[in-house]
Design a protein around this motif. Structure first.
Motif, short mmCIF file in Angstrom:
data_model
loop_
_atom_site.label_atom_id
_atom_site.label_comp_id
_atom_site.label_asym_id
_atom_site.label_seq_id
_atom_site.Cartn_x
_atom_site.Cartn_y
_atom_site.Cartn_z
N GLU A 44 -3.29 9.73 -5.71
CA GLU A 44 -3.91 8.40 -5.68
C GLU A 44 -5.27 8.42 -6.36
OE1 GLU A 44 -4.58 4.83 -2.40
OE2 GLU A 44 -4.66 6.92 -1.76
N SER B 94 0.81 -1.21 0.00
CA SER B 94 0.00 0.00 0.00
C SER B 94 0.84 1.25 0.00
CB SER B 94 -0.95 0.00 1.22
OG SER B 94 -0.22 0.07 2.42
N ARG C 207 -7.25 2.78 -12.97
CA ARG C 207 -6.71 3.49 -11.82
C ARG C 207 -5.61 4.48 -12.22
NH1 ARG C 207 -6.49 -1.53 -7.42
NH2 ARG C 207 -8.58 -1.17 -6.56
N SER D 156 -5.72 8.48 -11.70
CA SER D 156 -4.65 9.19 -11.01
C SER D 156 -4.20 10.39 -11.83
CB SER D 156 -3.47 8.26 -10.75
OG SER D 156 -3.77 7.33 -9.73
N GLU E 73 0.20 4.88 -2.97
CA GLU E 73 -0.54 6.00 -2.43
C GLU E 73 -0.20 7.27 -3.18
OE1 GLU E 73 0.41 5.73 1.73
OE2 GLU E 73 -1.28 4.39 2.10
N SER E 74 -0.77 8.40 -2.76
CA SER E 74 -0.53 9.66 -3.43
C SER E 74 0.96 9.96 -3.56
CB SER E 74 -1.22 10.79 -2.67
OG SER E 74 -2.63 10.68 -2.78
#
Length: 265
Positions: A199, A187, A230, A234, A191-192
């Motif tokens: 993210e 994770s 995804r 983003s 993430e961002s």
């Protein structure tokens, strides 16, 4: 990883770092966090560590000597531990314990420093030991900063009453990158700010909430399509909220074309 916080308010930082993910990681021995009270190294009976600045001006300034003595105590403890660890790992000739030690990274939390970022967190997470120096009042005597500080770091363009909150922010961000701290180590990679992108949006049960449906692609079970969606999300979110990040974003040729199409629209 070992964090050493030089502060006038040890309870403030430790109370905040004993909870949640950081607290659990500390309890498991994945992190070591100590708050060193600079007042313990004051050289007067009142444990005062501040005085008026030369040249006049408002407020008080933290004196050099208590800060330096607190740093020396931490440095000695770290060097002793490193020598003991080296002695356990390999046989060494007499006197080799005094070999040159790796210079400690000492971060002074200051609005004059470089702005803290995910990239900086990744760099600092490689250190075995990190010393965080928290100023207070009108700051710290420049001479001790010149003597011990290796990095000047700010968490934003605003002024706080001290460096304790920025230190806690940095420790939280850096700790997440230490193996084993997160339940799912993967994770931390998605993430961002990974590849300088924010993210993507995420969804959980129920499938429909307040009339809003989870995007069908996430229910498809097609992992390749989900990953592509995804990445596009983003890029889209970064363009909408932090377009400045796109200048350094790591994009494939296809993703670059997707971004250019968004710009045309």
């Amino acid at each position: 990883m070992n964090f050493h916080i030089l502060t006038l308010f040890p309870d403030m930082v430790m109370n905040g770092l004993e909870t949640s993910i950081i607290g659990r990681a500390k309890a498991k021995g994945l992190l070591s966090i100590e708050a060193v009270n600079i007042r313990d190294y004051a050289f007067n009976k009142h444990h005062s560590v501040d005085d008026y600045p030369y040249g006049g001006g408002a407020g008080m300034l933290m004196q050099a000597e208590p800060v330096y003595l607190a740093y020396q105590a931490v440095e000695e403890k770290i060097n002793t531990r490193r020598c003991e660890n080296s002695a356990e790992q390999e046989e060494q000739p007499t006197g080799s314990m005094k070999r040159e030690q790796k210079k400690l990274r000492v971060v002074y939390l200051s609005p004059q420093g470089d702005t803290f970022s995910q990239k900086m967190a990744e760099d600092l997470a490689k250190e075995e030991d990190l010393v965080l120096l928290c100023g207070h009042y009108e700051g710290i005597d420049e001479r001790v900063l010149e003597e011990i500080v290796t990095d000047y770091v700010s968490i934003g363009d605003y002024v706080l009453t001290g460096g304790e909150l920025p230190a806690m922010v940095m420790i939280d961000a850096i700790s997440r990158l230490v193996p084993g701290v997160l339940h799912n180590d993967v994770s931390a990679e998605f993430e961002s700010f990974q590849d300088n992108l924010l993210e993507y949006p995420q969804y959980s049960r129920p499938e429909v909430w307040h009339g809003k449906q989870v995007p069908p692609v996430l229910l498809s079970g097609h992992h390749k399509n989900i990953e592509a969606w995804r990445r596009e999300q983003s890029i889209l979110r970064t363009k909408e909220r932090r377009p400045d990040l796109l200048e350094k974003a790591v994009l494939t040729k296809k993703e670059q074309e997707f971004l250019e199409k968004l710009s045309e629209e």
